[in-house]
Write a protein that holds these residues in place. Sequence first.
Motif, PDB file in Angstrom:
ATOM      1  N   VAL A 140      -5.077  34.274  -3.946  1.00 57.66           N
ATOM      2  CA  VAL A 140      -6.250  34.730  -4.678  1.00 57.66           C
ATOM      3  C   VAL A 140      -5.790  35.201  -6.046  1.00 57.66           C
ATOM      4  N   PRO A 141      -6.244  34.542  -7.115  1.00 57.44           N
ATOM      5  CA  PRO A 141      -5.770  34.935  -8.448  1.00 57.44           C
ATOM      6  C   PRO A 141      -6.109  36.386  -8.758  1.00 57.44           C
ATOM      7  N   ALA A 142      -5.157  37.078  -9.390  1.00 59.99           N
ATOM      8  CA  ALA A 142      -5.397  38.454  -9.807  1.00 59.99           C
ATOM      9  C   ALA A 142      -6.307  38.467 -11.021  1.00 59.99           C
ATOM     10  N   VAL A 143      -7.246  39.403 -11.049  1.00 61.30           N
ATOM     11  CA  VAL A 143      -8.162  39.530 -12.179  1.00 61.30           C
ATOM     12  C   VAL A 143      -8.263  41.001 -12.554  1.00 61.30           C
ATOM     13  N   PRO A 144      -8.624  41.283 -13.791  1.00 60.04           N
ATOM     14  CA  PRO A 144      -8.792  42.682 -14.189  1.00 60.04           C
ATOM     15  C   PRO A 144      -9.884  43.360 -13.383  1.00 60.04           C
ATOM     16  N   ALA A 145      -9.756  44.646 -13.177  1.00 63.66           N
ATOM     17  CA  ALA A 145     -10.777  45.401 -12.453  1.00 63.66           C
ATOM     18  C   ALA A 145     -12.092  45.341 -13.224  1.00 63.66           C
ATOM     19  N   PRO A 146     -13.210  44.970 -12.583  1.00 62.51           N
ATOM     20  CA  PRO A 146     -14.479  44.856 -13.281  1.00 62.51           C
ATOM     21  C   PRO A 146     -15.038  46.220 -13.666  1.00 62.51           C
ATOM     22  N   THR A 147     -15.850  46.237 -14.688  1.00 63.28           N
ATOM     23  CA  THR A 147     -16.479  47.478 -15.141  1.00 63.28           C
ATOM     24  C   THR A 147     -17.979  47.449 -14.890  1.00 63.28           C
ATOM     25  N   VAL A 148     -18.463  46.435 -14.160  1.00 65.47           N
ATOM     26  CA  VAL A 148     -19.888  46.302 -13.889  1.00 65.47           C
ATOM     27  C   VAL A 148     -20.096  46.157 -12.385  1.00 65.47           C
ATOM     28  N   ASP A 149     -21.323  46.420 -11.967  1.00 59.36           N
ATOM     29  CA  ASP A 149     -21.694  46.246 -10.564  1.00 59.36           C
ATOM     30  C   ASP A 149     -22.117  44.796 -10.381  1.00 59.36           C
ATOM     31  N   ARG A 150     -21.224  43.995  -9.887  1.00 56.07           N
ATOM     32  CA  ARG A 150     -21.503  42.577  -9.722  1.00 56.07           C
ATOM     33  C   ARG A 150     -22.048  42.300  -8.328  1.00 56.07           C
ATOM     34  N   ARG A 151     -23.130  41.522  -8.288  1.00 53.15           N
ATOM     35  CA  ARG A 151     -23.743  41.144  -7.023  1.00 53.15           C
ATOM     36  C   ARG A 151     -23.925  39.635  -6.985  1.00 53.15           C
ATOM     37  N   ILE A 152     -23.891  39.092  -5.772  1.00 52.21           N
ATOM     38  CA  ILE A 152     -24.027  37.645  -5.630  1.00 52.21           C
ATOM     39  C   ILE A 152     -24.657  37.302  -4.293  1.00 52.21           C
ATOM     40  N   ALA A 153     -25.512  36.273  -4.315  1.00 51.37           N
ATOM     41  CA  ALA A 153     -26.070  35.680  -3.098  1.00 51.37           C
ATOM     42  C   ALA A 153     -25.429  34.307  -2.919  1.00 51.37           C
ATOM     43  N   ILE A 154     -24.952  34.028  -1.703  1.00 52.91           N
ATOM     44  CA  ILE A 154     -24.297  32.762  -1.396  1.00 52.91           C
ATOM     45  C   ILE A 154     -25.294  31.848  -0.695  1.00 52.91           C
ATOM     46  N   THR A 155     -25.474  30.642  -1.219  1.00 50.51           N
ATOM     47  CA  THR A 155     -26.417  29.681  -0.638  1.00 50.51           C
ATOM     48  C   THR A 155     -25.703  28.360  -0.388  1.00 50.51           C
ATOM     49  N   PHE A 156     -26.027  27.747   0.739  1.00 54.59           N
ATOM     50  CA  PHE A 156     -25.455  26.458   1.128  1.00 54.59           C
ATOM     51  C   PHE A 156     -26.558  25.410   1.179  1.00 54.59           C
ATOM     52  N   ASP A 157     -26.351  24.299   0.510  1.00 51.68           N
ATOM     53  CA  ASP A 157     -27.298  23.187   0.561  1.00 51.68           C
ATOM     54  C   ASP A 157     -26.817  22.120   1.555  1.00 51.68           C
ATOM     55  N   ASP A 158     -27.768  21.247   1.924  1.00 49.69           N
ATOM     56  CA  ASP A 158     -27.509  20.089   2.783  1.00 49.69           C
ATOM     57  C   ASP A 158     -26.990  20.489   4.162  1.00 49.69           C
ATOM     58  N   GLU A 216     -24.876  41.389 -16.768  1.00 48.07           N
ATOM     59  CA  GLU A 216     -24.594  40.358 -15.778  1.00 48.07           C
ATOM     60  C   GLU A 216     -25.676  40.360 -14.705  1.00 48.07           C
ATOM     61  N   VAL A 217     -26.448  39.298 -14.677  1.00 48.62           N
ATOM     62  CA  VAL A 217     -27.506  39.160 -13.689  1.00 48.62           C
ATOM     63  C   VAL A 217     -26.885  39.020 -12.301  1.00 48.62           C
ATOM     64  N   PRO A 218     -27.526  39.496 -11.237  1.00 43.40           N
ATOM     65  CA  PRO A 218     -27.051  39.167  -9.891  1.00 43.40           C
ATOM     66  C   PRO A 218     -27.024  37.644  -9.724  1.00 43.40           C
ATOM     67  N   GLN A 219     -25.855  37.123  -9.428  1.00 46.89           N
ATOM     68  CA  GLN A 219     -25.668  35.675  -9.427  1.00 46.89           C
ATOM     69  C   GLN A 219     -26.132  35.050  -8.116  1.00 46.89           C
ATOM     70  N   VAL A 220     -26.501  33.775  -8.193  1.00 48.74           N
ATOM     71  CA  VAL A 220     -26.802  32.974  -7.009  1.00 48.74           C
ATOM     72  C   VAL A 220     -25.915  31.744  -7.061  1.00 48.74           C
ATOM     73  N   LEU A 221     -25.045  31.612  -6.069  1.00 49.28           N
ATOM     74  CA  LEU A 221     -24.085  30.511  -6.015  1.00 49.28           C
ATOM     75  C   LEU A 221     -24.594  29.406  -5.109  1.00 49.28           C
ATOM     76  N   LEU A 222     -24.493  28.176  -5.586  1.00 44.01           N
ATOM     77  CA  LEU A 222     -24.812  26.989  -4.797  1.00 44.01           C
ATOM     78  C   LEU A 222     -23.520  26.285  -4.391  1.00 44.01           C
ATOM     79  N   VAL A 223     -23.304  26.149  -3.066  1.00 44.81           N
ATOM     80  CA  VAL A 223     -22.260  25.304  -2.518  1.00 44.81           C
ATOM     81  C   VAL A 223     -22.886  24.498  -1.384  1.00 44.81           C
ATOM     82  N   HIS A 224     -22.064  23.720  -0.667  1.00 48.39           N
ATOM     83  CA  HIS A 224     -22.589  22.854   0.376  1.00 48.39           C
ATOM     84  C   HIS A 224     -21.841  23.053   1.687  1.00 48.39           C
ATOM     85  N   ALA A 225     -22.489  22.656   2.764  1.00 47.95           N
ATOM     86  CA  ALA A 225     -21.848  22.666   4.081  1.00 47.95           C
ATOM     87  C   ALA A 225     -20.961  21.434   4.170  1.00 47.95           C
TER      88      ALA A 225
END
Length: 315
Positions: free
Chosen positions: A10-28, A222-231
Amino acid sequence: MFPAWAGDPVPAVPAPTVDRRIAITFDDVPWVMLRNAPPADMAAEHARLIAALRQADIPVIGFVNEGLLYSDNTLRPERVRMLKDWLDAGFALGNHTRWHSDLNAVGPRRFKHDILDGERLLRPMLAKRGLKLEWFRYPLLRTGATLEAKHDVDAFLAKHGYRVAPVTVNSSEWVFALAYRNAIAAHAPEDTLQRLRADYIAYMQAKFVYYEQRSVDLLGYEVPQVLLVHANELNADTCTTLVAALRARGYRFVTLAEATRDPAYQRPDTYTGALGTSWIHRWAKTEGRPDSFYFGEPRTPKWIIELAGVSPSFE
């Protein structure tokens, strides 16, 4: 093949300064490309994906193509069982049309029929569990070639109790997945598969950096993100690593309903066209942002495109 995602870095990244939120969605859902050549070990791959998502303890929604439940016009009970596995795991399900129709190609009338055909089994299946079918995802993220078509279908969806599932983090994940499937079919060595998984995680990380910045440029936050991936096989084997990478970026995992409560999702969207694109880009196009706003989006590695066998012009 063995589940190699657990040891992927898992790549190291700087500590975020915002409250990041995300919804995970799977298509197909239940599994991508079932109308072509379903993988011989689909049951094991499906079980691995569900197990990884359950272990991650995150809310997830899968968007169903009911046509994928059939083979030669015969309903396959094992594929229906796959949908029940999603529900048994506590995940939500939504409608993705029956045949993954392209609204821009078939027009509103046929598209609306495909929406209703996509809920024949799904709606009663949810109702038996006291659940409501409320989310719809446009296939290919194509929401109409004209405003008239767009408004027609949106009104139809609202009439039938649906909410449109947006996407903010859009990607070429499907190209990586096709390359991964081709590599497995060709019995590629494990180091090739490991390289592909690592490049996929790095690519998705870059996509998040891009859309996080575009959100700030457009909205001021940063808007709460919605990620699209697939099964698919790729996500069955990388889900754990991807979730860990997002947690390292400071993301909290939320439901689609919670993510879309943000006021940004009420912004006007007058985008029409063939490009299935992020809602961040749609809002920007509605505002008339210049072409430079969209510059810098991460590209799919050339070797992935070649292994997938798709045209480089897809991006």
